[in-house]
Design an enzyme around this catalytic site. Sequence first.
Site, PDB file in Angstrom:
ATOM      1  N   LYS A  16       0.858  -1.185   0.000  1.00  0.00           N
ATOM      2  CA  LYS A  16       0.000   0.000   0.000  1.00  0.00           C
ATOM      3  C   LYS A  16       0.885   1.222   0.000  1.00  0.00           C
ATOM      4  O   LYS A  16       2.048   1.149   0.411  1.00  0.00           O
ATOM      5  CB  LYS A  16      -0.873   0.020   1.256  1.00  0.00           C
ATOM      6  CG  LYS A  16      -2.116   0.850   1.116  1.00  0.00           C
ATOM      7  CD  LYS A  16      -3.154   0.095   0.306  1.00  0.00           C
ATOM      8  CE  LYS A  16      -4.533   0.624   0.476  1.00  0.00           C
ATOM      9  NZ  LYS A  16      -5.518  -0.430   0.214  1.00  0.00           N
TER      10      LYS A  16
HETATM   11  N1  GLU Z   1      -7.199  -0.309  -3.072  1.00  0.00           N
HETATM   12  C1  GLU Z   1      -7.971  -1.499  -3.254  1.00  0.00           C
HETATM   13  C2  GLU Z   1      -7.985  -2.338  -1.986  1.00  0.00           C
HETATM   14  O1  GLU Z   1      -7.809  -1.834  -0.897  1.00  0.00           O
HETATM   15  C3  GLU Z   1      -7.544  -2.271  -4.484  1.00  0.00           C
HETATM   16  C4  GLU Z   1      -6.135  -2.746  -4.494  1.00  0.00           C
HETATM   17  C5  GLU Z   1      -5.738  -3.362  -5.851  1.00  0.00           C
HETATM   18  O2  GLU Z   1      -6.584  -3.511  -6.708  1.00  0.00           O
HETATM   19  O3  GLU Z   1      -4.565  -3.667  -5.979  1.00  0.00           O
HETATM   20  O4  GLU Z   1      -8.252  -3.498  -2.019  1.00  0.00           O
END
Ligand code: GLU
Length: 416
Positions: free
Chosen positions: A105
């Site tokens: 993240k």
């Molecule tokens: N931000 C989204 C999540 O928290 C998607 C992450 C992604 O698709 O890599 O799952």
Amino acid sequence: MSEINVLDMARKQLAVAAQYLDLDDGLHAVLAQPKRQVVVNFPVVMDNGEVQCFQGYRVQHNSSRGPTKGGLRYHPEVDLDEATALAMWMTWKCAVVNIPYGGAKGGVKVNTKLLSKRELEKLTRRFISEINIVVGERSDIPAPDVGTNAQTMAWIMDTLSMQVGYTLPGCVTGKPIELGGSEGRVEATGRGVIVSAMEACKVLGMDFSESKIVVQGFGNVGSVAAELAEEAGAKVIGVSDATGAIYNEKGLPIKELYQRYSGVEGGIRNYKDCEHISNTDLLALKCDILMPCAIQAQITDENAADVKAKLVVEGANGPTTLEADHTLSDKGIMVVPDILANAGGVVTSYFEWVQDLQNFFWEEDEVNKRLARIMQRAFADVYAMQQKHKTDMRTAAMIIAVDRVAHATTVRGIFP
Ligand code: GLU
């Protein structure tokens, strides 16, 4: 994003699963830490010619099961601890739905409302250039999250492509369709929330299409979940956005709210045929299903006792604190945890990545069918684990996820 330390929360959740699994102490210590944290400080020349400095992060938690994957968040309260907790949750999320990724993240501490589109583009291009040493289509693949969208992903894809000299569609997911994005990706997280809610209704003996639903948050996740719920015949009686919450016992017209009021000055509160209520009142509304689809730490020890829903389906990441989890569980409320309920986004990101690597694109129907299949299977796995251990759904999901990651780590062995 609040006084609640989300990293602490994530580590405590891991500790609970570790106990059930009788996890080796060394392995537990490894999984409680991120593999890699990158902090960058970078300048952007603003429209008025002034230089502003921003701080950005990319955290990779674990890559035993594959390249790391996870969104980029633009928000004033993003920090290293939050990115780390969210990266850890991504690891468990990918493991629980069994897709071949580890968790990551990142984000930038910024209030996007204060930036012009041009400034936002410059910030994005510079930020991704600063973290390009750790991201890439085989190593770590970003995606949208709070405050970012398909346009942000397009700039990222273009910047990384410019740096290597050829177009690299697989380096990021959640892109516009015309740049190698996947059909169904925009709606995928909300769709996964609804598939999870429907599966939960089946095991609880509830009829989803007859249910009354409250959705907190009207962004990419909440608005799609609310719209799909409405399409399935359910009544969405309460929703909220950044401007506040609205309620109508007879049901709110979700499509109209989205098309006419969402994102405009004053937001959904411009809609007339409803009561204006507070966020606290929204979470305490009498309903069948509550879907927190905004940000973390919304259901806490202060308001969990007031929740009247029979089922909570977490569209957001980390909306329920540990103390609140206990309260909801004591009240007999089933919580479909974030790492399962909101995994639809990353599952369809996985499809997008596979399509990009193969240069072969699927129709929306196929994407949605495959997504539903993965979500239903994961729900069944988690429910079976919950029944086996007579525990709550979060602990059950964590047991499955941590076990898969620990197993992969052990089988690979520790280098050197
Ligand atoms: N931000 C989204 C999540 O928290 C998607 C992450 C992604 O698709 O890599 O799952």
